[in-house]
Design a protein around this motif. Structure first.
Motif, PDB file in Angstrom:
ATOM      1  N   UNK A 142      36.460  75.264  52.371  1.00 51.82           N
ATOM      2  CA  UNK A 142      35.430  75.065  53.388  1.00 51.82           C
ATOM      3  C   UNK A 142      35.954  74.334  54.620  1.00 51.82           C
ATOM      4  N   UNK A 143      37.279  74.172  54.712  1.00 49.93           N
ATOM      5  CA  UNK A 143      37.950  73.483  55.828  1.00 49.93           C
ATOM      6  C   UNK A 143      37.549  72.022  55.929  1.00 49.93           C
ATOM      7  N   UNK A 144      37.317  71.372  54.785  1.00 49.45           N
ATOM      8  CA  UNK A 144      36.998  69.949  54.726  1.00 49.45           C
ATOM      9  C   UNK A 144      38.225  69.213  54.187  1.00 49.45           C
ATOM     10  N   UNK A 165      38.755  59.705  57.295  1.00 53.96           N
ATOM     11  CA  UNK A 165      39.370  60.997  57.571  1.00 53.96           C
ATOM     12  C   UNK A 165      39.044  62.013  56.481  1.00 53.96           C
ATOM     13  N   UNK A 166      39.049  61.568  55.227  1.00 50.46           N
ATOM     14  CA  UNK A 166      38.679  62.448  54.127  1.00 50.46           C
ATOM     15  C   UNK A 166      37.196  62.753  54.268  1.00 50.46           C
ATOM     16  N   UNK A 167      36.848  64.020  54.196  1.00 49.83           N
ATOM     17  CA  UNK A 167      35.461  64.446  54.361  1.00 49.83           C
ATOM     18  C   UNK A 167      35.188  65.054  55.723  1.00 49.83           C
ATOM     19  N   UNK A 168      36.081  64.809  56.699  1.00 44.39           N
ATOM     20  CA  UNK A 168      35.943  65.457  58.000  1.00 44.39           C
ATOM     21  C   UNK A 168      36.272  66.936  57.867  1.00 44.39           C
ATOM     22  N   UNK A 169      35.722  67.747  58.739  1.00 45.26           N
ATOM     23  CA  UNK A 169      36.159  69.141  58.809  1.00 45.26           C
ATOM     24  C   UNK A 169      37.460  69.187  59.611  1.00 45.26           C
ATOM     25  N   UNK A 170      38.171  70.290  59.520  1.00 40.56           N
ATOM     26  CA  UNK A 170      39.402  70.439  60.304  1.00 40.56           C
ATOM     27  C   UNK A 170      39.112  70.321  61.796  1.00 40.56           C
ATOM     28  N   UNK A 171      37.991  70.863  62.229  1.00 35.62           N
ATOM     29  CA  UNK A 171      37.613  70.771  63.648  1.00 35.62           C
ATOM     30  C   UNK A 171      37.374  69.323  64.059  1.00 35.62           C
ATOM     31  N   UNK A 172      36.695  68.560  63.215  1.00 38.20           N
ATOM     32  CA  UNK A 172      36.450  67.146  63.522  1.00 38.20           C
ATOM     33  C   UNK A 172      37.759  66.365  63.566  1.00 38.20           C
ATOM     34  N   UNK A 173      38.669  66.672  62.653  1.00 40.19           N
ATOM     35  CA  UNK A 173      39.967  65.989  62.652  1.00 40.19           C
ATOM     36  C   UNK A 173      40.728  66.304  63.939  1.00 40.19           C
ATOM     37  N   UNK A 174      40.707  67.571  64.360  1.00 37.81           N
ATOM     38  CA  UNK A 174      41.378  67.949  65.610  1.00 37.81           C
ATOM     39  C   UNK A 174      40.750  67.231  66.806  1.00 37.81           C
ATOM     40  N   UNK A 175      39.442  67.066  66.800  1.00 37.11           N
ATOM     41  CA  UNK A 175      38.781  66.337  67.888  1.00 37.11           C
ATOM     42  C   UNK A 175      39.241  64.886  67.924  1.00 37.11           C
ATOM     43  N   UNK A 179      62.463  63.578  58.866  1.00 40.15           N
ATOM     44  CA  UNK A 179      61.175  63.796  59.526  1.00 40.15           C
ATOM     45  C   UNK A 179      60.104  63.125  58.674  1.00 40.15           C
ATOM     46  N   UNK A 180      59.267  62.318  59.312  1.00 44.60           N
ATOM     47  CA  UNK A 180      58.134  61.681  58.638  1.00 44.60           C
ATOM     48  C   UNK A 180      56.872  62.316  59.203  1.00 44.60           C
ATOM     49  N   UNK A 181      56.042  62.879  58.316  1.00 41.53           N
ATOM     50  CA  UNK A 181      54.826  63.542  58.762  1.00 41.53           C
ATOM     51  C   UNK A 181      53.608  62.998  58.028  1.00 41.53           C
ATOM     52  N   UNK A 182      52.475  63.118  58.681  1.00 39.15           N
ATOM     53  CA  UNK A 182      51.189  62.823  58.064  1.00 39.15           C
ATOM     54  C   UNK A 182      50.514  64.167  57.856  1.00 39.15           C
ATOM     55  N   UNK A 183      50.345  64.531  56.594  1.00 38.44           N
ATOM     56  CA  UNK A 183      49.774  65.825  56.244  1.00 38.44           C
ATOM     57  C   UNK A 183      48.353  65.653  55.723  1.00 38.44           C
ATOM     58  N   UNK A 184      47.463  66.473  56.239  1.00 38.83           N
ATOM     59  CA  UNK A 184      46.081  66.499  55.784  1.00 38.83           C
ATOM     60  C   UNK A 184      45.847  67.806  55.050  1.00 38.83           C
ATOM     61  N   UNK A 185      45.282  67.730  53.855  1.00 38.10           N
ATOM     62  CA  UNK A 185      45.008  68.905  53.045  1.00 38.10           C
ATOM     63  C   UNK A 185      43.514  69.164  53.030  1.00 38.10           C
ATOM     64  N   UNK A 186      43.137  70.436  53.126  1.00 40.65           N
ATOM     65  CA  UNK A 186      41.726  70.782  53.185  1.00 40.65           C
ATOM     66  C   UNK A 186      41.388  71.871  52.176  1.00 40.65           C
TER      67      UNK A 186
END
Length: 87
Positions: A78-80, A25-35, A68-75
């Motif tokens: 460059x939206x990576x 997951x680390x190294x993906x772009x935000x668009x790739x993560x959404x896909x 609330x339990x969340x999984x947060x991704x930080x970018x």
């Protein structure tokens, strides 16, 4: 439960463990993560450069969540995806 006593949808905790252990997951772009995961249910937090996915919500006996339990991704700029955190 999600492992911390909070009810969550069936199999979601196992899915979370599999996702974090077996998928890059680390190294993906935000668009790739959404896909890969779909659009996050809540709007992006642009000020914190974060995408947030709810894992578990406990309403206790009321209408307001008590946990609330969340999984947060930080970018980065460059939206990576640079890292993730369960909060």
């Amino acid at each position: 439960t999600s492992g911390d006593g909070v009810p969550c949808p069936p199999l979601r905790n196992k899915m979370l463990k599999d996702l974090l252990r077996n998928h890059k997951l680390v190294g993906l772009t935000c668009s790739q993560l959404r896909e890969k995961l779909g659009a996050p249910p809540s709007p992006e937090n642009w000020e914190r450069n974060m995408l947030s996915y709810e894992i578990a919500v406990d309403y206790g006996w009321g209408i307001d969540p008590v946990y609330i339990k969340t999984l947060n991704f930080y970018y980065n700029k460059d939206s990576v995806i640079t890292h993730w955190k369960i909060e």
